[in-house]
Design a protein around this motif. Structure first.
Motif, PDB file in Angstrom:
ATOM      1  N   ALA A   1       9.647   7.241 -12.580  1.00  0.00           N
ATOM      2  CA  ALA A   1       8.688   7.779 -13.617  1.00  0.00           C
ATOM      3  C   ALA A   1       7.600   8.016 -12.890  1.00  0.00           C
ATOM      4  O   ALA A   1       7.164   6.660 -12.951  1.00  0.00           O
ATOM      5  CB  ALA A   1       9.375   8.055 -15.119  1.00  0.00           C
ATOM      6  N   GLY A   2       6.640   8.730 -13.916  1.00  0.00           N
ATOM      7  CA  GLY A   2       5.075   8.722 -14.008  1.00  0.00           C
ATOM      8  C   GLY A   2       4.866   8.065 -15.156  1.00  0.00           C
ATOM      9  O   GLY A   2       5.920   8.038 -15.805  1.00  0.00           O
ATOM     10  N   ALA A   3       3.392   7.368 -15.168  1.00  0.00           N
ATOM     11  CA  ALA A   3       2.766   6.790 -16.131  1.00  0.00           C
ATOM     12  C   ALA A   3       2.943   7.694 -17.082  1.00  0.00           C
ATOM     13  O   ALA A   3       2.497   8.742 -17.283  1.00  0.00           O
ATOM     14  CB  ALA A   3       1.476   6.561 -15.880  1.00  0.00           C
ATOM     15  N   ARG A   4       3.224   7.034 -18.840  1.00  0.00           N
ATOM     16  CA  ARG A   4       3.106   7.870 -19.745  1.00  0.00           C
ATOM     17  C   ARG A   4       1.660   7.671 -20.314  1.00  0.00           C
ATOM     18  O   ARG A   4       1.344   8.545 -21.117  1.00  0.00           O
ATOM     19  CB  ARG A   4       4.109   6.489 -20.932  1.00  0.00           C
ATOM     20  CG  ARG A   4       5.424   6.915 -20.541  1.00  0.00           C
ATOM     21  CD  ARG A   4       6.249   6.038 -21.607  1.00  0.00           C
ATOM     22  NE  ARG A   4       7.833   6.508 -20.769  1.00  0.00           N
ATOM     23  CZ  ARG A   4       8.780   5.489 -21.834  1.00  0.00           C
ATOM     24  NH1 ARG A   4       7.894   4.508 -22.600  1.00  0.00           N
ATOM     25  NH2 ARG A   4       9.542   5.856 -21.448  1.00  0.00           N
TER      26      ARG A   4
ATOM     27  N   TRP B   1       4.922   7.824  -4.186  1.00  0.00           N
ATOM     28  CA  TRP B   1       4.714   8.976  -5.394  1.00  0.00           C
ATOM     29  C   TRP B   1       4.646  10.113  -5.206  1.00  0.00           C
ATOM     30  O   TRP B   1       4.824  11.322  -5.299  1.00  0.00           O
ATOM     31  CB  TRP B   1       3.893   8.511  -6.422  1.00  0.00           C
ATOM     32  CG  TRP B   1       2.411   8.273  -6.610  1.00  0.00           C
ATOM     33  CD1 TRP B   1       2.245   8.066  -6.353  1.00  0.00           C
ATOM     34  CD2 TRP B   1       1.603   9.771  -6.900  1.00  0.00           C
ATOM     35  NE1 TRP B   1       0.532   8.095  -6.546  1.00  0.00           N
ATOM     36  CE2 TRP B   1       0.458  10.145  -6.922  1.00  0.00           C
ATOM     37  CE3 TRP B   1       2.208  11.234  -7.860  1.00  0.00           C
ATOM     38  CZ2 TRP B   1      -0.549  10.598  -7.057  1.00  0.00           C
ATOM     39  CZ3 TRP B   1       1.016  12.089  -7.798  1.00  0.00           C
ATOM     40  CH2 TRP B   1       0.038  11.891  -7.988  1.00  0.00           C
ATOM     41  N   GLN B   2       3.804  10.366  -4.213  1.00  0.00           N
ATOM     42  CA  GLN B   2       3.652  11.360  -2.902  1.00  0.00           C
ATOM     43  C   GLN B   2       4.346  12.218  -2.344  1.00  0.00           C
ATOM     44  O   GLN B   2       4.140  12.500  -1.456  1.00  0.00           O
ATOM     45  CB  GLN B   2       2.058  11.704  -2.649  1.00  0.00           C
ATOM     46  CG  GLN B   2       0.775  11.465  -4.381  1.00  0.00           C
ATOM     47  CD  GLN B   2      -0.166  11.682  -3.881  1.00  0.00           C
ATOM     48  OE1 GLN B   2      -0.324  12.724  -3.421  1.00  0.00           O
ATOM     49  NE2 GLN B   2      -1.440  10.767  -3.926  1.00  0.00           N
ATOM     50  N   ALA B   3       5.158  10.766  -1.566  1.00  0.00           N
ATOM     51  CA  ALA B   3       5.781  11.475  -0.450  1.00  0.00           C
ATOM     52  C   ALA B   3       6.856  11.878  -1.103  1.00  0.00           C
ATOM     53  O   ALA B   3       7.419  12.737  -2.301  1.00  0.00           O
ATOM     54  CB  ALA B   3       6.872   9.978  -0.643  1.00  0.00           C
ATOM     55  N   ARG B   4       7.745  12.776   0.334  1.00  0.00           N
ATOM     56  CA  ARG B   4       8.287  13.773   0.016  1.00  0.00           C
ATOM     57  C   ARG B   4      10.263  13.395  -1.046  1.00  0.00           C
ATOM     58  O   ARG B   4      10.229  12.627  -0.419  1.00  0.00           O
ATOM     59  CB  ARG B   4       9.047  15.035   1.522  1.00  0.00           C
ATOM     60  CG  ARG B   4       7.761  15.667   2.060  1.00  0.00           C
ATOM     61  CD  ARG B   4       8.219  16.325   2.730  1.00  0.00           C
ATOM     62  NE  ARG B   4       6.901  17.302   3.253  1.00  0.00           N
ATOM     63  CZ  ARG B   4       6.051  16.842   4.751  1.00  0.00           C
ATOM     64  NH1 ARG B   4       6.421  15.683   5.163  1.00  0.00           N
ATOM     65  NH2 ARG B   4       5.197  16.930   4.973  1.00  0.00           N
ATOM     66  N   PRO B   5      10.834  14.528  -1.091  1.00  0.00           N
ATOM     67  CA  PRO B   5      11.928  13.618  -1.424  1.00  0.00           C
ATOM     68  C   PRO B   5      13.513  12.922  -0.649  1.00  0.00           C
ATOM     69  O   PRO B   5      13.325  13.329   0.662  1.00  0.00           O
ATOM     70  CB  PRO B   5      12.723  14.969  -2.361  1.00  0.00           C
ATOM     71  CG  PRO B   5      11.742  16.184  -2.515  1.00  0.00           C
ATOM     72  CD  PRO B   5      10.155  15.915  -1.411  1.00  0.00           C
ATOM     73  N   GLY B   6      13.415  12.147  -1.147  1.00  0.00           N
ATOM     74  CA  GLY B   6      14.645  11.003   0.039  1.00  0.00           C
ATOM     75  C   GLY B   6      13.624  10.029   0.218  1.00  0.00           C
ATOM     76  O   GLY B   6      14.179   9.736   0.973  1.00  0.00           O
ATOM     77  N   VAL B   7      12.547  10.279   1.227  1.00  0.00           N
ATOM     78  CA  VAL B   7      11.916   9.563   1.238  1.00  0.00           C
ATOM     79  C   VAL B   7      11.555   7.948   0.913  1.00  0.00           C
ATOM     80  O   VAL B   7      11.894   6.997   2.374  1.00  0.00           O
ATOM     81  CB  VAL B   7       9.955   9.678   1.847  1.00  0.00           C
ATOM     82  CG1 VAL B   7       9.263   9.081   2.606  1.00  0.00           C
ATOM     83  CG2 VAL B   7       9.721  11.098   2.727  1.00  0.00           C
ATOM     84  N   PHE B   8      11.343   7.601  -0.082  1.00  0.00           N
ATOM     85  CA  PHE B   8      11.063   6.822  -1.029  1.00  0.00           C
ATOM     86  C   PHE B   8      12.631   5.744  -0.506  1.00  0.00           C
ATOM     87  O   PHE B   8      12.266   4.090  -0.220  1.00  0.00           O
ATOM     88  CB  PHE B   8      10.962   6.516  -2.084  1.00  0.00           C
ATOM     89  CG  PHE B   8      10.725   5.293  -3.124  1.00  0.00           C
ATOM     90  CD1 PHE B   8       9.602   4.658  -3.386  1.00  0.00           C
ATOM     91  CD2 PHE B   8      11.491   4.498  -3.941  1.00  0.00           C
ATOM     92  CE1 PHE B   8       8.909   4.460  -3.812  1.00  0.00           C
ATOM     93  CE2 PHE B   8      11.502   4.147  -3.970  1.00  0.00           C
ATOM     94  CZ  PHE B   8      10.040   3.270  -4.086  1.00  0.00           C
TER      95      PHE B   8
ATOM     96  N   THR C   1       0.783  -0.829  -0.123  1.00  0.00           N
ATOM     97  CA  THR C   1       0.046  -0.070   0.168  1.00  0.00           C
ATOM     98  C   THR C   1       1.134   1.364  -0.220  1.00  0.00           C
ATOM     99  O   THR C   1       0.727   2.228  -0.752  1.00  0.00           O
ATOM    100  CB  THR C   1      -1.142  -0.139   1.483  1.00  0.00           C
ATOM    101  OG1 THR C   1      -2.103  -1.549   1.117  1.00  0.00           O
ATOM    102  CG2 THR C   1      -1.147   0.838   1.597  1.00  0.00           C
ATOM    103  N   TRP C   2       2.052   1.270   0.394  1.00  0.00           N
ATOM    104  CA  TRP C   2       2.835   2.231   1.235  1.00  0.00           C
ATOM    105  C   TRP C   2       3.253   2.368  -0.239  1.00  0.00           C
ATOM    106  O   TRP C   2       4.040   4.144  -0.919  1.00  0.00           O
ATOM    107  CB  TRP C   2       3.678   2.366   1.679  1.00  0.00           C
ATOM    108  CG  TRP C   2       5.112   3.492   2.001  1.00  0.00           C
ATOM    109  CD1 TRP C   2       5.261   4.309   2.314  1.00  0.00           C
ATOM    110  CD2 TRP C   2       6.618   3.331   0.732  1.00  0.00           C
ATOM    111  NE1 TRP C   2       5.806   5.139   2.159  1.00  0.00           N
ATOM    112  CE2 TRP C   2       7.004   4.340   1.132  1.00  0.00           C
ATOM    113  CE3 TRP C   2       7.069   1.963  -0.011  1.00  0.00           C
ATOM    114  CZ2 TRP C   2       7.933   5.136   0.226  1.00  0.00           C
ATOM    115  CZ3 TRP C   2       8.361   2.794   0.089  1.00  0.00           C
ATOM    116  CH2 TRP C   2       8.050   3.896   0.286  1.00  0.00           C
ATOM    117  N   ILE C   3       3.644   1.708  -0.935  1.00  0.00           N
ATOM    118  CA  ILE C   3       4.700   1.685  -2.493  1.00  0.00           C
ATOM    119  C   ILE C   3       3.555   2.129  -3.802  1.00  0.00           C
ATOM    120  O   ILE C   3       4.206   3.276  -4.398  1.00  0.00           O
ATOM    121  CB  ILE C   3       4.991   0.663  -3.004  1.00  0.00           C
ATOM    122  CG1 ILE C   3       6.008  -0.481  -2.239  1.00  0.00           C
ATOM    123  CG2 ILE C   3       5.597   0.321  -4.514  1.00  0.00           C
ATOM    124  CD1 ILE C   3       7.488   0.373  -2.711  1.00  0.00           C
ATOM    125  N   ALA C   4       2.617   1.767  -3.294  1.00  0.00           N
ATOM    126  CA  ALA C   4       0.987   2.499  -4.614  1.00  0.00           C
ATOM    127  C   ALA C   4       0.907   3.725  -4.117  1.00  0.00           C
ATOM    128  O   ALA C   4       0.689   4.557  -4.804  1.00  0.00           O
ATOM    129  CB  ALA C   4      -0.112   1.759  -4.147  1.00  0.00           C
TER     130      ALA C   4
END
Length: 201
Positions: free
Chosen positions: A188-191, A116-123, A110-113
């Motif tokens: 990257a985001g979805a094309r 993409w909205q997390a702050r930079p470096g959090v991933f 769920t977190w992985i999904a």
């Protein structure tokens, strides 16, 4: 119906029916045995649920009080064993199809999904936390497997199979985490997004 106890057997009920089929125990002893076997790693059963389930199973006639040869320490404790009716109920429950047709919803997926909205470096930080957690759990499960094999004396036992599966899952996820870590710079985001980029009138 109001006032009528649900007769559906929960996971704690089934775990206790199985445990008390091995030998009679009181609630405190059952809790200690569940902890020793690390049952809470694979079944959701809390200490209070053990006592609640024992009372429920006793009311339904699925467990019965048993004689104990051990001296009682402290307040009197009732010792229970699985009754014939309880063994039948357990066997019936183990034939349900839903044991084999469900899939987990791990919080990490769920977190992985949502990541993409997390702050930079959090991933990257979260991946490293997950890696360290899995490495600790893998070491613990490998030690548990060694203890189980020593206790049961062979490798063809349900506990051996269960822990072996968990170990393989942890190793596979660690391998997958390494892959994701190598690919982070390409994220990257979805094309193509449904409903976006189509011909507009």
């Amino acid at each position: 119906m109001a006032g009528v106890e649900k007769r559906v057997l929960t996971t704690p009920d089934l775990v206790l029916l199985s445990l008390l089929a091995e030998r009679p125990m009181h609630g405190y002893e059952a809790n200690l045995e569940l902890e020793r076997r690390q049952v809470r790693d694979w079944a959701g059963i809390s200490r209070p649920q053990v006592y609640y389930s024992l009372e429920k199973l006793a009311r339904q006639g699925l467990v019965r009080e048993a004689q104990s040869n051990e001296p009682q320490a402290g307040p009197e404790r009732r010792v229970f064993e699985t009754a014939a009716k309880g063994r039948t109920a357990l066997a019936d429950a183990l034939e349900r199809e839903d044991w084999t047709t469900q899939r987990d919803r791990p919080p990490f997926l769920t977190w992985i999904a949502l990541s993409w909205q997390a702050r930079p470096g959090v991933f990257e930080r979260q991946l490293e936390r997950r890696r360290k957690f899995l490495e600790r759990e893998l070491a613990r499960e490998e030690a548990t497997l060694g203890a189980i094999r020593k206790e049961v004396g062979h490798r063809f036992h349900e506990a051996v199979w269960m822990v072996s599966l968990v170990i393989q899952q942890f190793r596979l996820e660690l391998k997958w985490l390494n892959k994701v870590s190598r690919e982070i710079h390409r994220r990257a985001g979805a094309r193509y997004v449904a409903g976006v980029g189509k011909d507009r009138e």
